[in-house]
Design a protein around this motif. Structure first.
Motif, mmCIF file in Angstrom:
data_model
loop_
_atom_site.group_PDB
_atom_site.id
_atom_site.type_symbol
_atom_site.label_atom_id
_atom_site.label_comp_id
_atom_site.label_asym_id
_atom_site.label_seq_id
_atom_site.Cartn_x
_atom_site.Cartn_y
_atom_site.Cartn_z
ATOM 1 N N THR A 49 0.828 -1.210 0.000
ATOM 2 C CA THR A 49 0.000 0.000 0.000
ATOM 3 C C THR A 49 0.860 1.256 0.000
ATOM 4 N N CYS A 95 -2.259 1.196 10.687
ATOM 5 C CA CYS A 95 -2.762 1.979 9.553
ATOM 6 C C CYS A 95 -3.592 3.196 9.947
ATOM 7 N N GLN A 112 -11.867 0.197 12.237
ATOM 8 C CA GLN A 112 -11.260 0.235 10.905
ATOM 9 C C GLN A 112 -12.309 0.439 9.814
ATOM 10 N N TYR A 113 -13.597 0.248 10.153
ATOM 11 C CA TYR A 113 -14.680 0.466 9.186
ATOM 12 C C TYR A 113 -15.426 1.775 9.439
ATOM 13 N N CYS A 163 0.289 -4.750 10.153
ATOM 14 C CA CYS A 163 -0.587 -4.662 8.980
ATOM 15 C C CYS A 163 -0.770 -6.056 8.405
ATOM 16 N N THR A 167 -4.113 -8.333 9.068
ATOM 17 C CA THR A 167 -4.931 -8.445 7.855
ATOM 18 C C THR A 167 -5.393 -9.885 7.653
ATOM 19 N N THR A 274 -8.209 -9.304 0.343
ATOM 20 C CA THR A 274 -7.467 -8.400 1.230
ATOM 21 C C THR A 274 -6.498 -7.494 0.468
ATOM 22 N N VAL A 276 -5.437 -4.527 -2.157
ATOM 23 C CA VAL A 276 -6.008 -3.287 -2.698
ATOM 24 C C VAL A 276 -5.809 -3.283 -4.212
ATOM 25 N N GLY A 297 -14.739 -9.211 1.641
ATOM 26 C CA GLY A 297 -13.490 -8.489 1.839
ATOM 27 C C GLY A 297 -13.231 -8.280 3.309
ATOM 28 N N SER A 298 -12.005 -7.989 3.631
ATOM 29 C CA SER A 298 -11.640 -7.669 5.005
ATOM 30 C C SER A 298 -10.510 -6.655 4.957
ATOM 31 N N PHE A 299 -10.589 -5.687 5.863
ATOM 32 C CA PHE A 299 -9.617 -4.600 5.859
ATOM 33 C C PHE A 299 -8.884 -4.548 7.198
#
Length: 357
Positions: A49, A95, A112-113, A163, A167, A274, A276, A297-299
């Motif tokens: 990222t 992050c 995180q969301y 991270c 993740t 996972t 990007v 998805g998962s962030f």
């Protein structure tokens, strides 16, 4: 403690434009408040990222930008209301450095969301100043977004866990995939993928690494402990493995077809994205309908999950496979990362680097 009221400066390495080339940049740190922790950066992992952001691949980059969101450092000073940390503690920053604290995700430990989350860099803090990341000498971070590193864990080994580690841990935790005996797939064997293998194996899963070539087969099976290795272009091997996996964690950060991997899932299997990716992905609907399969998805993960993951890695003696570099090597490291030429995560020895040259 009076110095908490004055602004400090620090030097980091910043991208100035979409070339993504980093060079020394001195800037002012925001004023530290009662809830803040002043951290001297020891080391920082390099994530894919960081590359996306430095080069404006996602079209949202602001410059100058100091990347870095896998930060381990030492607490030098704490605000008057800080209760979780003391001077001398070894801590991590991931992050995020902010959230609204009153929405549904924030109230349920899923900050995180939060739609108003504040990124560690390439964002604007509540005081209107740009956030800058861990490729720098120091940071000031709200205590909510700081995590204590368990004693005995080496800082450079921990950095990628903040991270890459979380993740993988977060979706396994959230989707109830932590029990032993499950059969999992890890698609892509980079920074996130290699931690995926280690964490899933430690949970007692049968782990298959799926890759586009057999270049990493020996490493996956012998060094990381994977049980099987699939080359996605091997039609016969893929056919044999059809309907065999409970889940696949897809870590690939570039465009790729999903259908070959959906065929590997059992009924009710999950393909968890996972990586990007800034281009649309495609699949035909019967691929998911005829097995009640899910593409989700998962962030990263929450601060709670980050703490859990660090404790899990400490208990299981899990470490990341890294290549430690100095800051003056960072542009070469970014070029190598773009070519997947790293086993499996670069970590910058920030404290041991001369940041101003």
């Amino acid at each position: 403690m009076g110095s908490l009221e004055t602004e400090r400066t620090t030097t980091g390495w910043a991208a100035r434009d979409p070339s993504g080339v980093l060079s020394p940049y001195t800037y002012t740190l925001r004023n530290t408040g009662p809830e803040d922790v002043f951290v001297k950066v020891m080391c920082c992992g390099i994530c894919h990222t960081d590359l996306h952001q430095a080069k404006n691949d996602l079209g949202m980059s602001n410059y100058p930008m100091v990347p870095g969101h896998e930060v381990v450092g030492e607490v030098l000073e704490v605000g008057s209301d800080v209760s979780k940390f003391r001077v001398g503690d070894i801590v991590g920053v991931g992050c995020l450095v902010g959230c609204c604290r009153n929405c549904r995700p924030c109230d349920s430990d899923n900050e995180q969301y939060c739609l108003k989350k504040i990124w560690s860099y390439n964002d604007v803090y509540t005081d209107g100043k740009p956030t800058q990341g861990g490729f720098a000498g120091s940071m000031v971070v709200d205590q909510k977004f700081v995590v204590k590193i368990p004693e005995g864990m080496a800082p450079e080994q921990v950095a990628p866990l903040l991270c890459a580690g979380v993740t993988v841990y977060s979706p396994l935790n959230h989707f109830g995939l932590m029990g032993s005996g499950l059969r999992g797939g890890i698609l892509g064997l980079g920074g996130v993928g290699h931690m995926g293998v280690k964490i899933a194996k430690a949970m007692g899963h049968h782990v298959t690494v799926i890759s586009s070539s057999d270049k990493k087969k020996v490493e996956a099976l012998e060094h990381l402990g994977a049980d099987d290795y699939l080359v996605s272009s091997d039609a016969e091997g893929m056919q044999k493995a059809a309907d065999s996996l409970d889940y696949i964690i897809d870590t690939v950060p570039v465009f790729h077809p999903l259908e070959p991997y959906l065929s590997l899932l059992k009924v009710d299997g999950k393909l968890i994205l996972t990586g990007v990716i800034n281009t649309p992905l495609q699949f035909v609907s019967p691929m998911v309908m005829l097995g009640r399969k899910s593409i989700t998805g998962s962030f990263i993960g929450s601060m709670k999950e980050t703490e859990e993951m660090l404790n899990f890695c400490k208990e299981e003696n899990l470490t990341s496979m890294i290549e430690v570099v100095k800051m003056d090597y960072i542009n070469t490291a970014m070029e190598r990362l773009e070519k997947n030429d790293v086993r499996y995560r670069f970590v910058v020895d920030v404290a041991g680097s001369k940041l101003d040259q």
